[in-house]
Write a protein that holds these residues in place. Structure first.
Motif, PDB file in Angstrom:
ATOM      1  N   LEU A  65       0.803  -1.213   0.000  1.00  8.43           N
ATOM      2  CA  LEU A  65       0.000   0.000   0.000  1.00  8.43           C
ATOM      3  C   LEU A  65       0.840   1.269   0.000  1.00  8.43           C
ATOM      4  O   LEU A  65       0.405   2.313  -0.469  1.00  8.43           O
ATOM      5  CB  LEU A  65      -0.926   0.022   1.235  1.00  8.43           C
ATOM      6  N   TRP A  66       2.061   1.187   0.548  1.00 10.89           N
ATOM      7  CA  TRP A  66       2.772   2.427   0.819  1.00 10.89           C
ATOM      8  C   TRP A  66       4.089   2.544   0.057  1.00 10.89           C
ATOM      9  O   TRP A  66       4.288   3.480  -0.699  1.00 10.89           O
ATOM     10  CB  TRP A  66       3.016   2.516   2.333  1.00 10.89           C
ATOM     11  N   THR A  67       4.979   1.557   0.275  1.00  8.89           N
ATOM     12  CA  THR A  67       6.327   1.716  -0.266  1.00  8.89           C
ATOM     13  C   THR A  67       6.491   1.093  -1.639  1.00  8.89           C
ATOM     14  O   THR A  67       7.579   1.108  -2.203  1.00  8.89           O
ATOM     15  CB  THR A  67       7.368   1.108   0.685  1.00  8.89           C
ATOM     16  N   SER A  68       5.414   0.510  -2.167  1.00  2.00           N
ATOM     17  CA  SER A  68       5.459  -0.101  -3.492  1.00  2.00           C
ATOM     18  C   SER A  68       6.626  -1.072  -3.634  1.00  2.00           C
ATOM     19  O   SER A  68       7.399  -1.043  -4.588  1.00  2.00           O
ATOM     20  CB  SER A  68       5.567   0.981  -4.589  1.00  2.00           C
ATOM     21  N   SER A  69       6.774  -1.914  -2.615  1.00  2.00           N
ATOM     22  CA  SER A  69       7.871  -2.871  -2.693  1.00  2.00           C
ATOM     23  C   SER A  69       7.412  -4.267  -2.270  1.00  2.00           C
ATOM     24  O   SER A  69       8.192  -5.059  -1.772  1.00  2.00           O
ATOM     25  CB  SER A  69       9.009  -2.400  -1.787  1.00  2.00           C
ATOM     26  N   ALA A  70       6.130  -4.524  -2.457  1.00  2.00           N
ATOM     27  CA  ALA A  70       5.559  -5.783  -1.975  1.00  2.00           C
ATOM     28  C   ALA A  70       6.259  -6.986  -2.580  1.00  2.00           C
ATOM     29  O   ALA A  70       6.561  -7.960  -1.897  1.00  2.00           O
ATOM     30  CB  ALA A  70       4.078  -5.833  -2.304  1.00  2.00           C
ATOM     31  N   PHE A  71       6.529  -6.905  -3.882  1.00  2.00           N
ATOM     32  CA  PHE A  71       7.064  -8.093  -4.560  1.00  2.00           C
ATOM     33  C   PHE A  71       8.500  -8.392  -4.144  1.00  2.00           C
ATOM     34  O   PHE A  71       8.951  -9.512  -4.262  1.00  2.00           O
ATOM     35  CB  PHE A  71       6.964  -7.922  -6.073  1.00  2.00           C
ATOM     36  N   GLN A  72       9.177  -7.381  -3.642  1.00  2.00           N
ATOM     37  CA  GLN A  72      10.541  -7.618  -3.178  1.00  2.00           C
ATOM     38  C   GLN A  72      10.591  -8.021  -1.717  1.00  2.00           C
ATOM     39  O   GLN A  72      11.341  -8.883  -1.308  1.00  2.00           O
ATOM     40  CB  GLN A  72      11.425  -6.370  -3.366  1.00  2.00           C
ATOM     41  N   LYS A  73       9.765  -7.340  -0.892  1.00  2.00           N
ATOM     42  CA  LYS A  73       9.989  -7.437   0.552  1.00  2.00           C
ATOM     43  C   LYS A  73       9.134  -8.467   1.282  1.00  2.00           C
ATOM     44  O   LYS A  73       9.412  -8.804   2.422  1.00  2.00           O
ATOM     45  CB  LYS A  73       9.793  -6.066   1.184  1.00  2.00           C
ATOM     46  N   ASP A  74       8.064  -8.898   0.644  1.00  4.58           N
ATOM     47  CA  ASP A  74       7.177  -9.857   1.328  1.00  4.58           C
ATOM     48  C   ASP A  74       7.952 -11.116   1.681  1.00  4.58           C
ATOM     49  O   ASP A  74       8.537 -11.765   0.807  1.00  4.58           O
ATOM     50  CB  ASP A  74       5.991 -10.206   0.412  1.00  4.58           C
TER      51      ASP A  74
END
Lengths: 741, 285
Positions: free
Chosen positions: A641-650
Motif C-alpha cells: 500500500l505504501w512503499t510499493s515494494s511488496a514483490f521484493q519485501k514480502d
C-alpha cells in the motif's frame, strides 16, 4: 362481553391522592380548592361556563338529596331539569366523588320511578374516584330490597364496571358474605359471580362456599360465570376443588361492560389520564389445542400454573416453614414487573418449568434464583421435547412450523438469560450429523451460538465435523450464516469469560473445561476451525466480497480478544484469508483488513508492555510466532500500500514475493506500484475521483500527480470518504517522518 | 413375593420413559390419589368443577410395590389403579379395575445417585388400559411433578438382545415355542414373517455361542442371530438380515418394537425390568 379479567385490587387502585378529595360541604361552598378540578378548569377554554355547570350540578345534587317520594318525571320540570344536568355533566367530565353517595341513595331507595333510577345509575361516571362508603351504603339498600330487580341488576353491573374506581376496598371485602348470598337469585347470579371474582381472596375460599357453588352448578349446569369463579377458587385452594376448562372457551362474563365503559373511556381520554385498570388475567388452564394428535406427541408449552404439589407438604411442616403456604403468590396472577418485585420473596416457580419459556417475568425471576433443581427440571423437559419434536424427515408442514417456533423460543430464552441450555447443546450434538442444513436453518444456527464451553474433543466430533461437511457442500449464503453464528459463539464464550473473571473465587466455576488454559485452548480451536473453513470457502467461492465481509467480521472479534475480553490469546488470520483481503477488489474489505491489523498491533503492543513491566513470569504469553506472523503481514501490507515494494519485501512463505524477471514477463508496466493506495484495484476509483476534483480540467488521469503534498491531500480525501480503518492503520503502522521531508 | 406381583403377568403393558419426578413423596400417596381422582372427574366432564375428597365415579388407588426393585438403592415401584364403581348400587357391586399403570426402577441407581434429593427416579412407566386414561393420569403426573413421559420404543438391536438373553434362561415348563417376527420393509402391502423355534433347540444353539455363563457380548448376540438367519435362509431362501425384527416372544416375556411388553414368568420379572429400566434411562439422558 369481555375476556375474563380480574383487576388488581386494593393495593394501588388509583393514582389519585386521597387528601385531594374534599367533602361535599367544602365543595358546595363553591371553593375551587380541589386541585384536580382546578386543573380541569385550566384546561377548559371557558372557565365561566364550567363555573355555571358546577353550580347547576351542585343544585341538582342538593335537590336529589332532599327529593320526596314518588315525584313524577313527566309532571315535574324541576326533576327533569336536574336529571338532565346530572346526565350532561356526567357524560362530559364525570361526576365528582361527592356526588355518588347522594345519587346512589336516591336511585336505590325506590323513591323515584325506575325510569329516573335507571337514568341516574347510567350517569354514574366517575371523574376521579368513587368513595367506598357510598358503595357500602348502596349494598345496604340492596339488602332491604326497596328497589326493583332491574335496578338491582343495573347497580351490580355498574359496580363491576367501576370496581377499579372505588377508592378503598376493605369494607367491601368485609361484605363478601352478603354478595355471596345474592347468588341464590337466578338473575343476579352471573353478575354476583363476576363481582365475587373481582373480590375473592384466598381467605374467602371456604369448603362451605365451594359446596354452595357446586350445588348451584348441579342445579344450573355448566355456566361460564360459575366456571370462572370456581377456577379462581381452584387457583387459591387446589386441594379443595378442581376444574378443567374447555379449551375453546373465550368469554366468561357476558355483557360486563354495561352502558358505562365507553363513556368512562371518553371522560378519561378527555382528562388525558391512563386508565388504572391493570392487565387482565387469563386463566392458564384454557389453552387452545389446534390439532388432535396422540397423547403427548403434541408440542405444548405448559401454561404457568401454581405448584399444587407443596400444598400438602407444607401443611405438615407449617410450624417449621418460614413462609406458610398462604403467602405464596400464584404465578397465574403475575402480570407485571412491579408485581414481580413486590412478590419476589414469596413467589414460586410454576408446577411445570417449561412454562417459563413463554413468560419473561419468570425468566427474570430465574435469573435471580440460582437453584440446581430449576435448571434440572427445565433440562429434562426441554431435552425430551426437543427429541420428540425434532423431525428432520417428516414433511408435515404444520408440525415443522411448530418446531421452528419452539426453537425460536428456546433461542430467545437463551439470549434473555445470556446462557445456553445444556439440553439444547445435547440436542444439537445429536441432531447436527443428521441435519440437512436447510430445515429450521436460522434457528439451528442461532442455537449453535449458545453452545456452552466444553472440551475440544467433544466440539470437534460433535460440532465442527458435521458443520464443516454441511459448510463445504452448501450455498454461499449458508456459509455466511455459519460464520456469523460462529462469531456469535466466540463472542458468547468471551463474554462468559469476562463475567466469570470477577467471580473466579467461586470454586464451582472451575471445572476442568473452564480453567483459563482450558478456555484458551477451546477458543483457539474454534478460531483455527474458522480460519480453516474460511480459507477453503474463499477458494471454493472465488473470493466474493460478501463472504470476505463475514470472515473479516469474525476476525474483528479475534484481533481484540486480549484488550476487550482480557483473554491472553491472539491468533492471526491464515494467509488464505489475509491475502485475498489485501488484494481484494473492494475497498470495504481492504479497509476492514486495515482496521483489524491496527487492532492486532494495539493488542500485541499492550501484551508486550505488560510482559515487560511484570517481573514475575506470566502464565500465558503470546508465542514469538504470533509476533513473527504479524510482522510478516505488516511488511507485506506496507510494501503493497505504501512503499510499493511488496514483490521484493514480502517474506511470508505464502506471500507475494516474486522475481523481477517473472514480473517483467507479465508485461505490466509499473508493476511495483500496482498495489499502492493509488493503483490498488480497490482504491483506484478513489484516485480517479480525487484527480477529477483536484484538477478538474485535466482529463488525462495522470496518477503520478499524486505525490508530495498532494499525496497528503489524497490521504485526507480517503479518510473523508469513510476509510477509517485505513486511517488508523496508516497512522499507527507507518512512520511518516520520512514522508514529511 | 411372586404372588404380590402376579397380577402384572400376562398383560400387555405399554412402555414409557419418565424423567425424574420433582417433589414426589411416598408419604403422600393417599393425597395424590384424592387429587388425581378429582382431576380425572374434572377432565371427563370438562367445565364442571369437582370437589376434592368426595366419592367419585372412578376410584383411584396409589400404592407402593416395595418388591419391585433391584436393590435397596432403587426407589420402590408405585402402582396407580383406576377402578369404576357401578353407579346403580355403589356399595354392593365390586370395584372393577379399568386401568393400571406403574412406575419402577430396577437397578437404576447409577442414574438416581446423580440426581438431587428433590427428585425421585422412576424412569420406567408401564400402562395397561384405555389410552384416554393413560393420557389423563400422565398429564396429571406431568403437571404435578414436572416430569416428561415419552413412549419407549425397542430397537431391533435391543430385541435381538432380548431374544438371546431369554433363550438362555431356564424355565420349569418349557412349553411355548420361541417366536421371532420380522417385517419386510418397502412393500406396498405389509408382510410379516414369523419364525418359530423350539425352545430347546434355541437354548442348545445359544449354549454353543455363549462363552462365559452370566455374561453376554454384542458379538455373541450377533453370532446367535446370524445362525438363526442362515438356518432360515437354507430352508426358505429369504435373508432375514435384510428385514426388521419387530417382535420377540419367549417363555420369559414377549416384546414388540412399538414398546409393548408382556411378562410371563414372575421369577424373571425383575430381570426384564432391569433391561427396560436401562433403555428408559438412555432415552431420558
Amino acid at each position: 362481553s369481555e375476556k375474563m379479567q380480574r383487576r388488581q385490587t386494593s393495593k394501588q387502585p388509583l393514582q389519585v391522592h386521597h387528601k385531594n378529595q374534599t367533602g361535599l360541604s367544602a365543595w358546595r361552598k363553591g371553593g375551587r380548592i380541589d386541585p384536580e378540578k382546578s386543573v380541569q378548569n385550566h384546561q377548559s377554554p371557558n372557565n365561566q361556563k364550567n363555573d355555571s355547570k358546577q353550580d347547576s350540578l351542585e343544585q341538582a345534587l342538593s335537590y336529589f338529596e332532599k327529593v320526596q317520594d314518588h315525584v313524577s318525571l313527566k309532571k315535574n320540570n324541576v326533576l327533569q331539569k336536574h336529571l338532565t344536568t346530572v346526565e350532561s355533566i356526567a357524560l362530559q367530565r364525570g361526576l365528582p366523588p361527592e356526588g355518588f353517595d347522594v345519587l346512589l341513595n336516591v336511585a336505590l331507595s325506590g323513591k323515584l320511578s325506575d325510569t329516573v333510577n335507571t337514568r341516574l345509575l347510567k350517569s354514574l361516571i366517575p371523574a376521579s374516584v368513587i368513595p367506598e362508603t357510598s358503595v357500602v351504603s348502596s349494598v345496604s339498600w340492596l339488602c332491604v330490597s326497596k328497589c326493583s330487580s332491574n335496578i338491582q341488576l343495573l347497580f351490580l353491573r355498574w359496580l363491576i364496571t367501576v370496581f377499579d374506581f372505588i377508592d378503598h376496598k376493605e369494607q367491601l371485602h368485609a361484605l363478601y358474605g352478603f354478595f355471596f348470598s345474592f347468588l341464590q337469585d337466578e338473575k343476579m347470579c352471573p353478575y354476583v359471580c363476576h363481582l365475587l371474582y373481582l373480590l375473592t381472596r384466598k381467605e374467602n375460599v371456604k369448603p362451605f362456599r365451594i359446596r354452595r357453588l357446586l350445588d348451584l352448578q348441579a342445579k344450573m349446569g355448566m355456566q361460564s360465570h360459575l366456571q370462572a369463579l370456581l377456577s379462581l377458587y381452584k387457583l387459591f385452594c387446589p386441594e379443595l376443588v378442581t376444574i378443567t376448562l374447555p379449551g375453546k372457551m373465550k368469554t366468561y362474563f357476558k355483557d360486563s361492560e354495561g352502558p358505562w365503559k365507553a363513556t368512562i373511556k371518553t371522560v378519561r381520554r378527555r382528562k388525558q389520564e391512563n386508565s388504572p385498570v391493570s392487565q387482565p388475567l387469563f386463566l392458564g388452564t384454557a389453552q387452545p389445542q389446534s390439532r388432535k394428535r396422540k397423547w403427548n406427541t403434541q408440542l405444548i408449552i405448559p401454561a404457568s400454573s401454581t405448584n399444587k404439589n407443596n400444598l400438602e407438604e407444607d401443611r405438615e411442616n407449617q410450624c417449621v416453614d418460614f413462609y406458610s403456604t398462604n403467602e405464596f403468590f400464584p404465578v397465574e396472577q403475575l402480570q407485571t414487573f412491579s408485581q414481580l418485585l413486590q412478590n419476589i420473596h414469596h413467589l414460586e416457580f410454576p408446577s411445570q418449568m417449561g412454562s417459563v419459556l413463554t413468560n419473561p417475568l419468570l425468566l427474570h425471576y430465574m435469573n435471580c434464583i440460582k437453584d440446581e433443581s430449576i435448571y434440572l427440571r427445565l433440562y429434562y423437559w426441554m431435552g425430551q421435547t426437543l427429541q420428540e419434536e425434532c423431525t428432520w424427515y417428516v414433511a408435515d408442514n404444520k408440525q415443522y412450523e411448530e418446531f421452528k417456533d419452539f426453537l425460536e423460543m428456546v433461542y430467545k430464552a437463551e439470549c434473555f438469560l445470556q446462557e445456553g441450555f445444556s439440553s439444547c447443546e445435547e440436542f444439537l450434538y445429536k441432531s447436527l450429523p443428521l441435519w440437512d442444513g436447510f430445515c429450521c436453518r436460522s434457528q439451528i444456527l442461532r442455537l449453535v451460538s449458545w453452545i456452552p464451553l466444553s472440551s475440544f474433543s467433544e466440539m470437534k466430533s460433535h460440532l465442527y465435523d458435521p458443520l464443516a461437511q454441511l459448510f463445504f457442500t452448501s450455498s454461499l449464503y449458508f456459509k455466511c450464516s455459519v460464520l456469523e453464528s460462529l462469531k456469535e459463539l466466540l463472542q458468547n464464550w468471551l463474554n462468559w469469560h469476562v463475567i466469570h473473571l470477577d467471580s473466579e473465587s467461586d470454586s464451582q466455576v472451575h471445572s476442568l473445561n473452564t480453567t483459563l488454559s482450558g478456555l484458551v485452548n477451546v477458543v483457539a480451536e474454534l478460531i483455527d476451525f474458522v480460519g480453516w473453513i474460511s480459507t477453503v470457502a474463499l477458494r471454493l467461492e472465488n473470493n466474493p466480497t460478501f463472504l470476505l465481509y463475514f470472515i473479516l467480521d469474525f476476525y474483528e472479534t479475534v484481533c481484540d480478544m486480549y484488550l476487550r475480553y482480557n483473554l491472553p490469546l491472539l491468533i492471526m488470520p491464515p494467509a488464505g484469508v489475509f491475502y485475498p483481503a489485501l488484494l481484494s477488489m473492494d475497498s470495504v474489505s481492504l479497509n476492514q483488513l486495515c482496521y483489524i491489523m491496527y487492532r492486532y498491533r494495539t493488542n500485541l503492543v499492550a501484551a508486550k508492555e505488560n510482559e515487560l513491566s511484570k517481573k514475575k513470569i506470566l502464565q500465558f504469553k503470546f508465542s514469538s510466532q504470533t509476533y513473527q506472523e504479524y510482522n510478516q503481514y505488516i511488511i507485506a501490507m506496507v510494501g503493497c500500500l505504501w512503499t510499493s515494494s511488496a514483490f521484493q519485501k514480502d517474506i511470508h512463505p505464502q506471500g507475494l514475493c516474486m522475481d523481477d524477471e517473472l514480473l517483467k514477463k507479465t508485461t505490466v508496466q509499473e508493476f511495483k506500484t500496482s498495489f499502492n493506495i493509488i493503483y490498488h484495484p480497490a482504491m483506484m476509483g478513489y484516485a480517479v475521483l480525487f484527480l477529477q476534483q483536484a484538477w478538474p480540467d485535466d482529463m488525462t488521469f495522470n496518477f503520478s500527480l499524486i505525490k508530495g503534498k498532494k499525496w497528503n491531500w489524497y490521504l485526507e480525501y480517503l479518510y473523508a470518504q469513510g476509510l477509517k480503518g485505513l486511517k488508523v492503520f496508516i497512522e499507527s503502522s507507518i512512520n511518516r517522518v520520512s514522508q514529511a521531508s | 413375593d411372586s404372588q404380590k406381583t402376579a397380577f402384572l403377568l400376562r398383560k400387555q403393558w405399554t412402555l414409557y420413559s419418565v424423567t425424574p419426578l420433582y417433589r414426589f413423596s411416598d408419604a403422600h400417596l393417599r393425597d395424590y390419589a384424592r387429587l388425581l381422582s378429582a382431576f380425572i372427574a374434572a377432565e371427563k366432564q370438562k367445565g364442571l368443577a369437582v370437589e376434592i375428597g368426595v366419592e367419585l365415579g372412578i376410584k383411584v388407588a396409589i400404592s407402593s410395590l416395595p418388591d419391585l426393585r433391584g436393590s435397596d438403592r432403587d426407589q420402590a415401584a408405585i402402582l396407580v389403579q383406576l377402578s369404576s364403581r357401578s353407579p346403580a348400587s355403589p356399595k354392593n357391586s365390586e370395584e372393577k379395575v379399568i386401568w393400571s399403570g406403574w412406575f419402577c426402577s430396577v437397578s437404576g441407581d447409577d442414574f438416581s445417585e446423580n440426581v438431587p434429593e428433590d427428585f425421585t427416579c422412576l424412569p420406567l412407566f408401564l400402562a395397561n388400559g384405555a389410552e384416554s386414561y393413560t393420557s389423563i393420569v400422565g398429564s396429571w403426573f406431568q403437571k404435578t411433578f414436572d416430569c416428561c413421559f415419552r413412549r419407549l420404543a425397542i430397537s431391533p438391536l435391543n430385541l435381538s438382545w432380548m431374544a438371546a438373553m431369554w433363550t438362555g434362561c431356564k424355565v420349569d415348563k418349557n412349553v411355548s415355542a420361541m417366536e421371532l417376527v420380522f417385517s419386510v420393509p418397502h412393500l406396498p402391502q405389509p408382510l410379516d414373517i414369523s419364525y418359530a423355534i423350539h425352545p430347546e433347540d434355541a437354548k442348545a444353539l445359544w449354549d454353543t455361542v455363549q462363552k462365559t455363563p452370566g455374561e453376554i457380548t454384542q458379538e455373541e448376540v450377533d453370532v446367535f442371530m446370524d445362525c438363526l438367519y442362515s438356518h432360515f435362509h437354507r430352508h426358505f431362501k429369504i435373508r432375514l438380515s435384510a428385514t426388521k425384527l419387530v417382535k420377540v416372544s419367549t417363555a420369559i416375556a414377549s416384546a414388540h418394537c412399538d414398546g409393548i411388553i408382556k411378562f410371563l414368568q414372575s421369577q424373571y420379572l425383575t430381570g426384564v425390568l432391569m433391561l427396560l429400566t436401562e433403555l428408559a434411562i438412555s432415552q431420558i439422558q
